[in-house]
Design a protein around this motif. Structure first.
Motif, short mmCIF file in Angstrom:
data_model
loop_
_atom_site.label_atom_id
_atom_site.label_comp_id
_atom_site.label_asym_id
_atom_site.label_seq_id
_atom_site.Cartn_x
_atom_site.Cartn_y
_atom_site.Cartn_z
N VAL A 1 -4.28 -2.83 10.55
CA VAL A 1 -2.87 -3.09 10.83
C VAL A 1 -1.99 -2.23 9.92
O VAL A 1 -1.04 -1.59 10.37
CB VAL A 1 -2.55 -4.60 10.66
CG1 VAL A 1 -1.12 -4.87 11.07
CG2 VAL A 1 -3.50 -5.46 11.48
N CYS A 2 -2.35 -2.16 8.63
CA CYS A 2 -1.55 -1.37 7.69
C CYS A 2 -1.55 0.11 8.07
O CYS A 2 -0.50 0.76 8.10
CB CYS A 2 -2.10 -1.52 6.26
SG CYS A 2 -1.85 -3.15 5.57
N ASP B 1 -0.34 -11.07 4.44
CA ASP B 1 -1.47 -11.64 5.16
C ASP B 1 -1.49 -13.15 4.94
O ASP B 1 -1.05 -13.63 3.89
CB ASP B 1 -2.80 -11.09 4.61
CG ASP B 1 -2.92 -9.59 4.81
OD1 ASP B 1 -2.27 -9.06 5.71
OD2 ASP B 1 -3.67 -8.96 4.04
N HIS C 1 -9.03 -4.13 12.99
CA HIS C 1 -8.49 -4.87 11.85
C HIS C 1 -9.46 -4.78 10.67
O HIS C 1 -10.68 -4.92 10.83
CB HIS C 1 -8.27 -6.34 12.22
CG HIS C 1 -7.97 -7.20 11.05
ND1 HIS C 1 -8.88 -8.12 10.54
CD2 HIS C 1 -6.90 -7.26 10.25
CE1 HIS C 1 -8.33 -8.70 9.49
NE2 HIS C 1 -7.14 -8.20 9.29
N ILE C 2 -8.92 -4.55 9.46
CA ILE C 2 -9.77 -4.44 8.27
C ILE C 2 -9.80 -5.79 7.58
O ILE C 2 -8.76 -6.28 7.12
CB ILE C 2 -9.20 -3.38 7.30
CG1 ILE C 2 -9.06 -2.04 8.03
CG2 ILE C 2 -10.10 -3.23 6.08
CD1 ILE C 2 -8.19 -1.05 7.27
N CYS D 1 -10.38 -7.17 4.67
CA CYS D 1 -10.53 -7.20 3.20
C CYS D 1 -10.80 -8.64 2.80
O CYS D 1 -11.61 -8.92 1.94
CB CYS D 1 -9.24 -6.78 2.50
SG CYS D 1 -8.75 -5.10 2.80
N GLU E 1 -1.00 -11.43 10.19
CA GLU E 1 -0.31 -10.58 9.23
C GLU E 1 0.96 -9.97 9.77
O GLU E 1 1.20 -9.93 10.97
CB GLU E 1 -1.22 -9.52 8.62
CG GLU E 1 -1.95 -8.58 9.50
CD GLU E 1 -2.86 -7.68 8.66
OE1 GLU E 1 -2.33 -6.76 8.03
OE2 GLU E 1 -4.08 -7.92 8.65
N ASP F 1 2.65 -5.39 3.07
CA ASP F 1 1.65 -6.12 3.83
C ASP F 1 1.69 -7.60 3.45
O ASP F 1 1.58 -7.94 2.27
CB ASP F 1 0.26 -5.52 3.49
CG ASP F 1 -0.88 -6.21 4.24
OD1 ASP F 1 -0.64 -6.85 5.26
OD2 ASP F 1 -2.05 -6.08 3.77
N TYR G 1 0.88 -1.17 0.00
CA TYR G 1 0.00 0.00 0.00
C TYR G 1 0.91 1.22 0.00
O TYR G 1 1.82 1.32 0.83
CB TYR G 1 -0.89 0.01 1.25
CG TYR G 1 -2.09 -0.90 1.14
CD1 TYR G 1 -3.28 -0.43 0.57
CD2 TYR G 1 -2.04 -2.21 1.56
CE1 TYR G 1 -4.39 -1.26 0.46
CE2 TYR G 1 -3.14 -3.05 1.45
CZ TYR G 1 -4.31 -2.57 0.89
OH TYR G 1 -5.42 -3.38 0.77
N1 SME Z 1 -5.54 -6.61 6.60
C1 SME Z 1 -5.12 -5.30 6.38
C2 SME Z 1 -5.92 -4.67 5.28
C3 SME Z 1 -5.37 -4.94 3.95
S1 SME Z 1 -5.62 -6.42 3.40
O1 SME Z 1 -6.24 -7.41 4.11
C4 SME Z 1 -5.04 -6.78 1.93
C5 SME Z 1 -5.18 -4.43 7.61
O2 SME Z 1 -5.94 -4.63 8.56
O3 SME Z 1 -4.41 -3.52 7.62
#
Ligand code: SME
Length: 167
Positions: A90-91, A141, A112-113, A115, A122, A139, A63
């Motif tokens: 996390v990113c 994962d 946490h996202i 995606c 991760e 990143d 990213y």
């Molecule tokens: N898991 C990441 C988001 C990006 S992706 O899953 C490709 C996060 O929580 O930063």
């Protein structure tokens, strides 16, 4: 495709075997990057190499940092979120705090996202330019819990130092 790669990888490789593999990957990355100044070409090569070295990674890529947002860059894996604000997930936390984050179980990481709803662990490492400014985060994962450890963090930081001159 991932499963085929995974079967080819011996299970339970030792830390020293993994460090050896990373050393080979660093040499390969340095040779791939030689003479190429385009940042997308450089990140794309690193993402492809990381996906080969780390069969446990369901996503391996970048990213890029623009202002206070992260925007998807070159990667290998399923479709991912396109933009992540600094401080989110996390990113975004790694970008805001400008430090690596190793998360063995993403369910324990506030905000946490997901995606990829199947993602379980991760590793995120900041990437800097030669002047030390943050340009991206790398990143990794995995759909397995605890798929990365301190060896991966150290080695990924070393690899990211090759990308733009300093990390
Ligand atoms: N898991 C990441 C988001 C990006 S992706 O899953 C490709 C996060 O929580 O930063």
């Amino acid at each position: 495709m991932r499963n085929i790669r995974k079967e080819a990888e011996p299970p339970g490789r030792s830390a020293s075997e993994r460090r050896c593999r990373y050393a080979e990957a660093r040499a390969q990355l340095a040779s791939l990057l030689e003479g190429e100044s385009d940042p997308v070409a450089r990140m794309a090569s690193a993402a492809a190499l990381l996906a080969e070295v780390l069969p446990q990674a369901s996503f391996a890529g970048f990213y890029r940092a623009f202002g206070d947002q992260l925007v998807i860059g070159p990667y290998q894996g399923p479709p991912a979120c396109l933009r992540i604000p600094f401080g989110r997930g996390v990113c975004g936390t790694s970008a805001r705090e400008n430090r690596s984050l190793l998360v063995a179980d993403v369910r324990t990481f506030p905000g946490h996202i997901a995606c990829d709803p199947l993602a379980r662990s991760e590793l995120v490492v900041p990437v800097h330019d030669a002047a030390g400014a943050l340009v991206a985060v790398c990143d990794l994962d995995s759909r397995e819990p605890g798929a990365f450890d301190e060896v991966d963090r150290e080695e990924l930081e070393a690899m990211m130092g090759l990308l733009f001159g300093r990390s």
